[in-house]
Design an enzyme around this catalytic site. Structure first.
Site, PDB file in Angstrom:
ATOM      1  N   ASN A  71      -5.822  12.100   0.667  1.00  0.00           N
ATOM      2  CA  ASN A  71      -4.857  11.359   1.488  1.00  0.00           C
ATOM      3  C   ASN A  71      -5.638  10.628   2.572  1.00  0.00           C
ATOM      4  OD1 ASN A  71      -2.067  10.654   2.053  1.00  0.00           O
ATOM      5  ND2 ASN A  71      -2.317  11.803   3.953  1.00  0.00           N
ATOM      6  N   LYS A  72      -4.926   9.862   3.358  1.00  0.00           N
ATOM      7  CA  LYS A  72      -5.547   8.985   4.359  1.00  0.00           C
ATOM      8  C   LYS A  72      -6.609   9.714   5.182  1.00  0.00           C
ATOM      9  CE  LYS A  72      -5.051   5.536   4.721  1.00  0.00           C
ATOM     10  NZ  LYS A  72      -6.025   4.638   4.020  1.00  0.00           N
ATOM     11  N   ASP A  82      -2.343  10.744  -2.093  1.00  0.00           N
ATOM     12  CA  ASP A  82      -2.638   9.662  -3.047  1.00  0.00           C
ATOM     13  C   ASP A  82      -2.984  10.197  -4.423  1.00  0.00           C
ATOM     14  OD1 ASP A  82      -2.944   8.160  -0.430  1.00  0.00           O
ATOM     15  OD2 ASP A  82      -3.114   6.601  -1.966  1.00  0.00           O
ATOM     16  N   ARG A  92       0.864  -1.190   0.000  1.00  0.00           N
ATOM     17  CA  ARG A  92       0.000   0.000   0.000  1.00  0.00           C
ATOM     18  C   ARG A  92       0.893   1.230   0.000  1.00  0.00           C
ATOM     19  NH1 ARG A  92       2.419   1.902   3.714  1.00  0.00           N
ATOM     20  NH2 ARG A  92       0.962   3.608   3.621  1.00  0.00           N
ATOM     21  N   GLY A  93       0.261   2.407  -0.082  1.00  0.00           N
ATOM     22  CA  GLY A  93       1.029   3.644  -0.239  1.00  0.00           C
ATOM     23  C   GLY A  93       1.095   3.944  -1.731  1.00  0.00           C
ATOM     24  N   ALA A  94       0.739   5.187  -2.102  1.00  0.00           N
ATOM     25  CA  ALA A  94       0.538   5.509  -3.524  1.00  0.00           C
ATOM     26  C   ALA A  94       1.726   5.129  -4.424  1.00  0.00           C
ATOM     27  CB  ALA A  94       0.180   6.986  -3.664  1.00  0.00           C
ATOM     28  N   ARG A 139      -7.179  -0.663  -6.656  1.00  0.00           N
ATOM     29  CA  ARG A 139      -7.595   0.317  -5.640  1.00  0.00           C
ATOM     30  C   ARG A 139      -7.847   1.631  -6.372  1.00  0.00           C
ATOM     31  NH1 ARG A 139      -4.237   0.926  -0.266  1.00  0.00           N
ATOM     32  NH2 ARG A 139      -6.167   1.861   0.504  1.00  0.00           N
ATOM     33  N   GLN A 178      -1.941   2.048   9.854  1.00  0.00           N
ATOM     34  CA  GLN A 178      -0.644   2.211   9.176  1.00  0.00           C
ATOM     35  C   GLN A 178       0.317   3.057  10.013  1.00  0.00           C
ATOM     36  OE1 GLN A 178      -3.637   2.692   7.825  1.00  0.00           O
ATOM     37  NE2 GLN A 178      -3.706   2.235   5.647  1.00  0.00           N
TER      38      GLN A 178
HETATM   39  O1  MRU Z   1      -4.483   3.092   2.392  1.00  0.00           O
HETATM   40  P1  MRU Z   1      -3.023   3.356   2.203  1.00  0.00           P
HETATM   41  O2  MRU Z   1      -2.181   2.822   3.314  1.00  0.00           O
HETATM   42  O3  MRU Z   1      -2.527   2.929   0.849  1.00  0.00           O
HETATM   43  O4  MRU Z   1      -2.909   4.947   2.256  1.00  0.00           O
HETATM   44  C1  MRU Z   1      -1.665   5.550   2.060  1.00  0.00           C
HETATM   45  C2  MRU Z   1      -1.658   7.013   2.282  1.00  0.00           C
HETATM   46  O5  MRU Z   1      -2.660   7.623   2.536  1.00  0.00           O
HETATM   47  C3  MRU Z   1      -0.349   7.718   2.086  1.00  0.00           C
HETATM   48  O6  MRU Z   1      -0.324   8.902   2.820  1.00  0.00           O
HETATM   49  C4  MRU Z   1      -0.142   8.071   0.609  1.00  0.00           C
HETATM   50  O7  MRU Z   1      -0.376   6.963  -0.213  1.00  0.00           O
HETATM   51  C5  MRU Z   1       1.242   8.557   0.353  1.00  0.00           C
HETATM   52  S1  MRU Z   1       2.467   7.299   0.572  1.00  0.00           S
HETATM   53  C6  MRU Z   1       3.956   8.018   0.204  1.00  0.00           C
END
Ligand code: MRU
Length: 344
Positions: free
Chosen positions: A249-250, A239, A48-50, A91, A198
């Site tokens: 973002n999250k 994201d 996970r993470g963009a 996703r 996370q």
């Molecule tokens: O649901 P996730 O864990 O994929 O969400 C990730 C985030 O919100 C991060 O802040 C974003 O992807 C940037 S990661 C460098």
């Protein structure tokens, strides 16, 4: 400081993904040559993470092409195209995933009607390039980001934006790592980041490994920290960033941005250029992933809510441009105006 975590890497003709669902308790990897397993890893947030999603997606497409090329009867191009469509949709919020697939799609579109080994190799080299470019972009974001972190300051962040989320040292967390390297002695308050945790499972783990002062808070403690004047700067990841500057973002990011504004604390979004969606005028709910109710109604396998209660669980929220002090990108730190009109 070398962070030495490779969330996604290609080793001995296999894709190796750190299974982030198991952290911090267990370090396990998924090794596969099957693109379907990568799609599953993306859907279930093993990766996970963009930026990491973009990298994993690119490798998944390369694996699909390799599978088609090595079949006894060469498979048609439509096999790879439909695999790529499936990967791009695994996703919905991070733009990096469809962007990486689009980038590889150029090679597929120019290819013959059956899948060749040459095409599979081209896609694999492009996936390697995406990973390497992300690593370099993280370094540059780290250097720019460290500039806005004052010495001995307290930083608030959410989710995980470190090495686990990218192909390098990270974005928001990359800035923290670089500040640490510059002996700025950063202290980080980490929102635990319900429901998938996370922040507590991944960010606190990364920061401890790097010997960076880290304090974990429940998400709802953020307001108290601001009220007690304990936060000097907020840095988060992204994201997807639309042309008008809306930033997905999250979930919880928008709340932190509002708090930062009320308490006059700078609020930065750190993200590579690949996170800016150059086609999207503004974000809306269609881009926001909804998570399953069970993630909210149970905690570590224990039921914590009435069985049939209604649940609203968006994985991301949208922070408008006006709440963002600046975007820290690999090109620098644009301020003011629409980001696509800036001079970098
Ligand atoms: O649901 P996730 O864990 O994929 O969400 C990730 C985030 O919100 C991060 O802040 C974003 O992807 C940037 S990661 C460098």
């Amino acid at each position: 400081m070398s962070v030495s975590i490779h969330s996604v890497q290609y080793v001995e003709d296999q894709l190796e993904i750190i299974d982030q669902r198991k952290l911090p308790g267990k370090w396990e990897t998924i090794r596969t040559t099957d693109y379907r397993e990568v799609v599953e890893a993306i859907k279930t947030m093993a990766v996970r993470g963009a930026p990491a999603l973009g990298i994993a997606g690119a490798y998944a497409a390369a694996l699909a092409a390799a599978e088609a090329a090595r079949a006894n009867e060469p498979k048609p191009l439509s096999f790879v195209k439909s695999a790529m469509a499936e990967i791009a949709q695994a996703r919905p919020t991070a733009v990096n995933l469809p962007a990486a697939i689009k980038r590889l799609g150029r090679f597929v579109d120019q290819s013959a009607q059956t899948v060749s080994e040459e095409l599979a190799n081209l896609l694999l080299s492009e996936a390697h390039a995406i990973r390497r470019e992300d690593e370099l972009m993280c370094n540059r974001i780290g250097n720019f980001g460290a500039k806005i972190i004052p010495e001995d300051s307290a930083i608030l962040t959410i989710c995980n934006t470190g090495a686990l989320a990218t192909g390098g040292i990270g974005t928001a967390l990359g800035a923290v790592y670089t500040a640490k390297n510059l002996n700025k002695n950063p202290k980080v308050y980490v929102c635990e980041t319900r429901p998938a945790l996370q922040g507590s499972r991944l960010t606190a783990w990364e920061l401890e490994r790097a010997n960076i002062d880290c304090t974990l808070i429940v998400d709802s403690a953020a307001g108290a920290l601001f009220a007690e004047d304990k936060i000097d700067v907020v840095i988060v990841g992204a994201d997807r960033i639309a042309i008008n500057g809306d930033t997905a973002n999250k979930i919880g990011t928008y709340m932190l941005a509002q708090l930062a504004k009320v308490h006059d604390v700078p609020f930065y979004v750190a993200a590579p250029e690949t996170t800016f969606d150059r086609k999207l005028p503004e974000l809306n709910r269609r881009h926001i992933e909804q998570r399953p109710a069970s993630e909210v109604t149970s905690f570590a396998g224990i039921c914590v809510a009435p069985e049939n209660v209604d649940v609203y669980s968006p994985a991301f929220d949208i922070t408008p441009r006006e709440l963002i002090t600046a975007y820290i990108t690999d090109k620098g730190m644009p301020r003011g105006g629409r980001w696509d009109e800036r001079k970098s």
